[in-house]
Design a protein around this motif. Structure first.
Motif, PDB file in Angstrom:
ATOM      1  N   UNK A   5       8.628 -16.143  19.418  1.00  0.00           N
ATOM      2  CA  UNK A   5       8.255 -14.813  19.908  1.00  0.00           C
ATOM      3  C   UNK A   5       7.004 -14.301  19.198  1.00  0.00           C
ATOM      4  N   UNK A   6       6.065 -13.802  20.007  1.00  0.00           N
ATOM      5  CA  UNK A   6       4.848 -13.168  19.486  1.00  0.00           C
ATOM      6  C   UNK A   6       5.128 -11.685  19.237  1.00  0.00           C
ATOM      7  N   UNK A   7       4.938 -11.266  17.983  1.00  0.00           N
ATOM      8  CA  UNK A   7       5.106  -9.856  17.627  1.00  0.00           C
ATOM      9  C   UNK A   7       3.778  -9.176  17.327  1.00  0.00           C
ATOM     10  N   UNK A   8       2.723  -9.950  17.212  1.00  0.00           N
ATOM     11  CA  UNK A   8       1.407  -9.410  16.902  1.00  0.00           C
ATOM     12  C   UNK A   8       0.548 -10.495  16.285  1.00  0.00           C
ATOM     13  N   UNK A   9      -0.683 -10.147  15.969  1.00  0.00           N
ATOM     14  CA  UNK A   9      -1.614 -11.110  15.372  1.00  0.00           C
ATOM     15  C   UNK A   9      -1.052 -11.619  14.049  1.00  0.00           C
ATOM     16  N   UNK A  10      -1.015 -12.950  13.933  1.00  0.00           N
ATOM     17  CA  UNK A  10      -0.471 -13.640  12.753  1.00  0.00           C
ATOM     18  C   UNK A  10       1.017 -13.341  12.539  1.00  0.00           C
ATOM     19  N   UNK A  11       1.669 -12.877  13.567  1.00  0.00           N
ATOM     20  CA  UNK A  11       3.094 -12.555  13.459  1.00  0.00           C
ATOM     21  C   UNK A  11       3.843 -13.156  14.651  1.00  0.00           C
ATOM     22  N   UNK A  12       4.085 -14.449  14.554  1.00  0.00           N
ATOM     23  CA  UNK A  12       4.880 -15.168  15.541  1.00  0.00           C
ATOM     24  C   UNK A  12       6.111 -15.700  14.822  1.00  0.00           C
ATOM     25  N   UNK A  13       7.284 -15.572  15.443  1.00  0.00           N
ATOM     26  CA  UNK A  13       8.530 -15.891  14.742  1.00  0.00           C
ATOM     27  C   UNK A  13       9.430 -16.786  15.592  1.00  0.00           C
ATOM     28  N   UNK A  14      10.110 -17.701  14.912  1.00  0.00           N
ATOM     29  CA  UNK A  14      11.193 -18.430  15.550  1.00  0.00           C
ATOM     30  C   UNK A  14      12.451 -17.589  15.394  1.00  0.00           C
ATOM     31  N   UNK A  45      -2.120 -16.197  18.573  1.00  0.00           N
ATOM     32  CA  UNK A  45      -1.610 -16.107  17.203  1.00  0.00           C
ATOM     33  C   UNK A  45      -2.690 -15.572  16.266  1.00  0.00           C
ATOM     34  N   UNK A  46      -3.916 -16.058  16.441  1.00  0.00           N
ATOM     35  CA  UNK A  46      -5.011 -15.683  15.536  1.00  0.00           C
ATOM     36  C   UNK A  46      -5.672 -14.349  15.875  1.00  0.00           C
ATOM     37  N   UNK A  47      -5.755 -14.030  17.164  1.00  0.00           N
ATOM     38  CA  UNK A  47      -6.560 -12.863  17.559  1.00  0.00           C
ATOM     39  C   UNK A  47      -5.910 -11.982  18.614  1.00  0.00           C
ATOM     40  N   UNK A  48      -4.693 -12.308  19.032  1.00  0.00           N
ATOM     41  CA  UNK A  48      -4.038 -11.521  20.068  1.00  0.00           C
ATOM     42  C   UNK A  48      -4.544 -11.879  21.446  1.00  0.00           C
ATOM     43  N   UNK A  49      -4.064 -11.161  22.446  1.00  0.00           N
ATOM     44  CA  UNK A  49      -4.463 -11.379  23.830  1.00  0.00           C
ATOM     45  C   UNK A  49      -4.193 -10.091  24.586  1.00  0.00           C
ATOM     46  N   UNK A  50      -5.164  -9.656  25.369  1.00  0.00           N
ATOM     47  CA  UNK A  50      -5.013  -8.373  26.070  1.00  0.00           C
ATOM     48  C   UNK A  50      -3.860  -8.388  27.066  1.00  0.00           C
ATOM     49  N   UNK A  51      -3.418  -9.572  27.474  1.00  0.00           N
ATOM     50  CA  UNK A  51      -2.303  -9.657  28.419  1.00  0.00           C
ATOM     51  C   UNK A  51      -0.937  -9.592  27.739  1.00  0.00           C
ATOM     52  N   UNK A  52      -0.929  -9.650  26.408  1.00  0.00           N
ATOM     53  CA  UNK A  52       0.327  -9.701  25.667  1.00  0.00           C
ATOM     54  C   UNK A  52       0.748  -8.330  25.163  1.00  0.00           C
ATOM     55  N   UNK A  53       2.005  -8.011  25.338  1.00  0.00           N
ATOM     56  CA  UNK A  53       2.616  -6.862  24.673  1.00  0.00           C
ATOM     57  C   UNK A  53       3.799  -7.387  23.880  1.00  0.00           C
ATOM     58  N   UNK A  54       3.979  -6.871  22.686  1.00  0.00           N
ATOM     59  CA  UNK A  54       5.019  -7.427  21.819  1.00  0.00           C
ATOM     60  C   UNK A  54       6.312  -6.632  21.943  1.00  0.00           C
ATOM     61  N   UNK A  55       7.454  -7.284  21.696  1.00  0.00           N
ATOM     62  CA  UNK A  55       7.589  -8.724  21.450  1.00  0.00           C
ATOM     63  C   UNK A  55       7.635  -9.500  22.761  1.00  0.00           C
ATOM     64  N   UNK A  56       7.146 -10.725  22.742  1.00  0.00           N
ATOM     65  CA  UNK A  56       7.162 -11.543  23.950  1.00  0.00           C
ATOM     66  C   UNK A  56       7.366 -13.013  23.591  1.00  0.00           C
ATOM     67  N   UNK A  57       8.288 -13.668  24.287  1.00  0.00           N
ATOM     68  CA  UNK A  57       8.456 -15.112  24.156  1.00  0.00           C
ATOM     69  C   UNK A  57       7.228 -15.785  24.749  1.00  0.00           C
ATOM     70  N   UNK A  58       6.613 -16.678  23.988  1.00  0.00           N
ATOM     71  CA  UNK A  58       5.345 -17.280  24.400  1.00  0.00           C
ATOM     72  C   UNK A  58       5.570 -18.630  25.077  1.00  0.00           C
ATOM     73  N   UNK A  59       4.479 -19.202  25.565  1.00  0.00           N
ATOM     74  CA  UNK A  59       4.510 -20.545  26.127  1.00  0.00           C
ATOM     75  C   UNK A  59       4.506 -20.573  27.640  1.00  0.00           C
TER      76      UNK A  59
END
Length: 340
Positions: A5-14, A45-59
């Motif tokens: 899950x992406x929670x923010x820049x440099x903040x991705x968690x299993x 992970x490094x810089x975020x993405x304008x399409x992403x809102x947290x938290x979101x399962x990635x991939x």
């Protein structure tokens, strides 16, 4: 279930212990077999993405089996891959078969929870739009998981008459460059030159039987490597500003230049010679994403050349997602596939 899950820049968690998502009416629930790491995932992970809102399962690159179906189109146990950008079905682009260019798209891993999880629930419009593609059991899971990036490559190659060409150069031999090389070989192109710095990626290209030229050599020898005329197709698979400015000079008159790799917003402007493009009658084009038709073609190619594709893949358990991300950033791996 487990999910990344992406929670923010440099903040991705299993995360563990999440509830298995429900199967929506008209949709399907998929139990994933494997999912691969895209450069887009690493960028987010490094810089975020304008399409992403947290938290979101990635991939968004995966292969899996239907666990539950609420549509007559699919049955439990069927194996599928996907064109992950779901078109609205109503705009000009969707109605003309270009769902990848939809004016109001939704994509798994961004607006819809993504594939880096043990289970993935897909809505009805993913089914009705034809975005799920059946995949045979003869393709190993790690290879089937790269159907989506290969489909993007097939989309890009469809923009040029590759089946009539003999001289092609690919600049940048990461995952996308390697996928291009294998796909182009399938067209019967005999002279495929790949350009990459010394290291793991160049080694894989050589192991696959491609001619590897280091970047500084390409600038000196490109005419000799292309029979003195230049290349019929130049594929830019390197997100580098200088590379993207100089690449058109390697094309012969009437040639094609594919701008496959994008640049970050802060470096998106490049300088090109208008006179060279004009007098050499060059065709410069971009390409983005893919349609379900391209995914179908990718599945067929994966089946035909599974041994070649397997050479570029490193398989890790999903618990080692950070090692996968770091390995991509450090150019340790060409393509990483994670297993749940």
């Amino acid at each position: 279930m487990k999910r990344i899950v992406w929670h923010g820049i440099k903040d991705v968690r299993l995360e563990t212990g999440a509830e298995i998502p429900k199967c929506e009416e008209g949709g399907v629930l998929i139990k994933t077999e494997a999912f691969s790491v895209c450069g887009t995932d690493v960028k987010a992970y490094n810089a975020g993405n304008t399409r992403l809102t947290h938290p979101q399962t990635v991939g968004h690159e995966f292969v899996g089996r239907i666990e539950e179906s609420k549509t007559p189109v699919f049955s439990k146990g069927e194996r599928v891959v996907m064109a992950p950008t779901i078109g609205c079905g109503e705009c000009h682009y969707c109605k003309t078969g270009k769902r990848n260019l939809c004016a109001k798209p939704r994509s798994i891993g961004f607006q819809i929870p993504g594939a880096m999880a043990e289970y993935l629930s897909l809505p009805a419009d993913a089914v009705t739009g034809g975005h799920l593609i059946k995949c045979s059991d003869d393709i190993p899971a790690a290879v089937a998981a790269i159907a989506e990036p290969l489909s993007c490559v097939i989309n890009g190659l469809s923009r040029a008459p590759v089946n009539t060409m003999q001289d092609v150069v690919i600049i940048g031999m990461g995952a996308i460059g390697l996928l291009h090389a294998i796909a182009i070989r399938n067209f019967g192109v005999t002279n495929i030159i790949t350009s990459e710095f010394p290291g793991r990626k160049a080694d894989i290209a050589q192991d696959l039987g491609f001619t590897v030229v280091f970047p500084e050599e390409l600038t000196k020898t490109w005419k000799d490597l292309s029979g003195g005329l230049g290349f019929e197709l130049v594929v830019i698979a390197a997100p580098d500003q200088q590379v993207q400015e100089t690449a058109p000079m390697y094309a012969r008159k009437g040639g094609y230049v594919s701008y496959f790799a994008s640049l970050p917003p802060e470096h998106e402007k490049i300088n090109l010679s208008s006179r060279m493009i004009h007098y050499n009658e060059l065709v410069l084009y971009g390409t983005s994403d893919s349609t379900p038709k391209h995914v179908e073609e990718a599945v067929k190619l994966l089946s035909e050349r599974k041994d070649d594709f397997s050479k570029m893949i490193t398989v890790l358990p999903m618990e080692q997602w950070l090692e996968a991300y770091q390995g991509v950033m450090d150019m340790k791996y060409a393509k990483v596939v994670l297993t749940p």
